[in-house]
Design an enzyme around this catalytic site. Structure first.
Site, PDB file in Angstrom:
ATOM      1  N   ASP A  42      63.775  18.167  73.698  1.00 23.42           N
ATOM      2  CA  ASP A  42      64.708  18.978  74.479  1.00 23.42           C
ATOM      3  C   ASP A  42      66.135  18.492  74.215  1.00 23.42           C
ATOM      4  OD1 ASP A  42      64.913  20.831  77.102  1.00 23.42           O
ATOM      5  OD2 ASP A  42      66.376  19.199  77.218  1.00 23.42           O
ATOM      6  N   TYR A  47      74.976  18.091  74.514  1.00 19.49           N
ATOM      7  CA  TYR A  47      74.531  16.693  74.360  1.00 19.49           C
ATOM      8  C   TYR A  47      75.121  16.043  73.100  1.00 19.49           C
ATOM      9  CZ  TYR A  47      70.722  17.936  77.670  1.00 19.49           C
ATOM     10  OH  TYR A  47      69.975  18.368  78.735  1.00 19.49           O
ATOM     11  N   LYS A  72      70.246  24.655  74.444  1.00 18.87           N
ATOM     12  CA  LYS A  72      70.830  25.390  75.580  1.00 18.87           C
ATOM     13  C   LYS A  72      72.261  25.804  75.258  1.00 18.87           C
ATOM     14  CE  LYS A  72      68.291  22.029  78.373  1.00 18.87           C
ATOM     15  NZ  LYS A  72      68.423  20.760  77.653  1.00 18.87           N
ATOM     16  N   HIS A 105      72.366  26.917  80.077  1.00 20.67           N
ATOM     17  CA  HIS A 105      72.367  25.535  80.584  1.00 20.67           C
ATOM     18  C   HIS A 105      72.624  25.442  82.097  1.00 20.67           C
ATOM     19  CE1 HIS A 105      72.916  21.201  78.975  1.00 20.67           C
ATOM     20  NE2 HIS A 105      72.396  21.187  80.170  1.00 20.67           N
TER      21      HIS A 105
END
Ligand code: A2P
Length: 276
Positions: A42, A47, A72, A105
């Site tokens: 994931d 990120y 996301k 997200h």
């Protein structure tokens, strides 16, 4: 390995590897995760590790079709055109030609003018990607019941997944129950409270009665509740253990005791209040 089925028939491994805040040593950590046997990873555009995750997967040589990869769309890419562009950028960073799951997200903060429209337009882009076969499943992340209801008002395709912060001490029961009724599979991010629960005395007492760690108790509890869990670790032993720990059954009285814990270990990130 535990597998769950989304309502469209797509299979999702119930233990995935969470990569939030994984920005250092990404290659090495992903290699450990793949060697340990994780097939579900994931990530998210925000990120800032998609590129390295893609490289690590390529270097490992594992067959793409044996993996389940989620990303996301970040908050400043909401909207129809922006989302389609953001998706292509994520794909190219990951060096892949499809994703298994793509999520919004966070819901647009309701204090924003047009929040509902932004969510609807973003969702329409995900529907388009799904219908074009570029992603095997689409869903939401951090959407509470009222945000999901608003998406459903305009949706052609129902979300298959909702990813939420869920752990003992923060169970988000109203939204989880609603998702289950809607056949939306719920994924738990921060299933160990990002480590904040490891010293919790109530959990330590229950965990020790089964001879397991608090981390294992948290994961078993959430799996027993029918959720997908996304534990994160950079420690090779914990990485392996979180996937392979011997499954057991938490007795009903202990399940109830865990459910009755007061709010604890919460990140403080309330989807109705965030402003990022
Ligand atoms: P570490 O990287 O040293 O393993 P969450 O998954 O809820 O975000 O929690 C992640 C935090 O929990 C990290 O600090 C991680 O530390 C720790 N953690 C993950 N798995 C375990 C485990 N099996 N035992 C102890 N701590 C763990």
């Amino acid at each position: 390995m535990d597998i769950k089925k989304l309502y469209n028939g797509v299979e999702i491994p119930a233990v995935g590897f969470g990569t939030w805040q994984l920005t250092e040593g990404v290659h090495e950590v992903i290699e450990h995760a793949l060697q340990a046997g994780y097939t579900h990873i994931d990530t998210a555009a925000v990120y800032k590790n998609e590129q390295e995750i893609g490289e690590a997967i390529k270097k490992n040589g594992i067959d793409r079709s044996s993996l389940f990869i989620t990303s996301k769309v970040w908050n400043n890419d909401r909207g129809y055109d922006n989302t389609l562009r953001a998706f292509e950028t994520s794909l190219s960073r990951l060096q892949m030609d499809y994703l298994d799951l793509y999520l919004i997200h966070w819901p647009a903060n309701p204090t924003r003018e047009n929040a509902q429209q932004e969510n609807a337009d973003t969702w329409r882009a995900l529907e388009e990607l799904y219908q074009a076969g570029k992603v095997k499943a689409i869903g939401l992340s951090n959407f509470l019941k009222h945000h999901i209801e608003a998406v459903l008002d305009n949706a052609t395709i129902k979300p298959m997944v909702n990813q939420l912060e869920i752990h003992p001490g923060y169970l988000q029961t109203e939204t989880v129950d609603y998702c289950k009724k809607q056949e939306i599979v719920v994924e738990a991010w921060s299933p160990i409270g990002s480590g904040r629960l490891l010293q919790n005395e109530s959990l330590l007492a229950i965990a020790s009665s089964y001879g397991v760690s608090v981390a294992t108790l948290c994961l078993q509890f959430l799996l027993q509740e029918g959720l997908v869990v996304l534990p994160k670790s950079t420690n090779p032993k914990n990485i392996r253990y979180n996937l392979h720990f011997e499954r057991f059954t938490i007795r009903n009285d202990d399940m109830e005791a865990i459910k009755a814990l007061p709010t604890t270990g919460f990140s403080g990130l309330n989807p109705d209040e965030i402003n990022f």
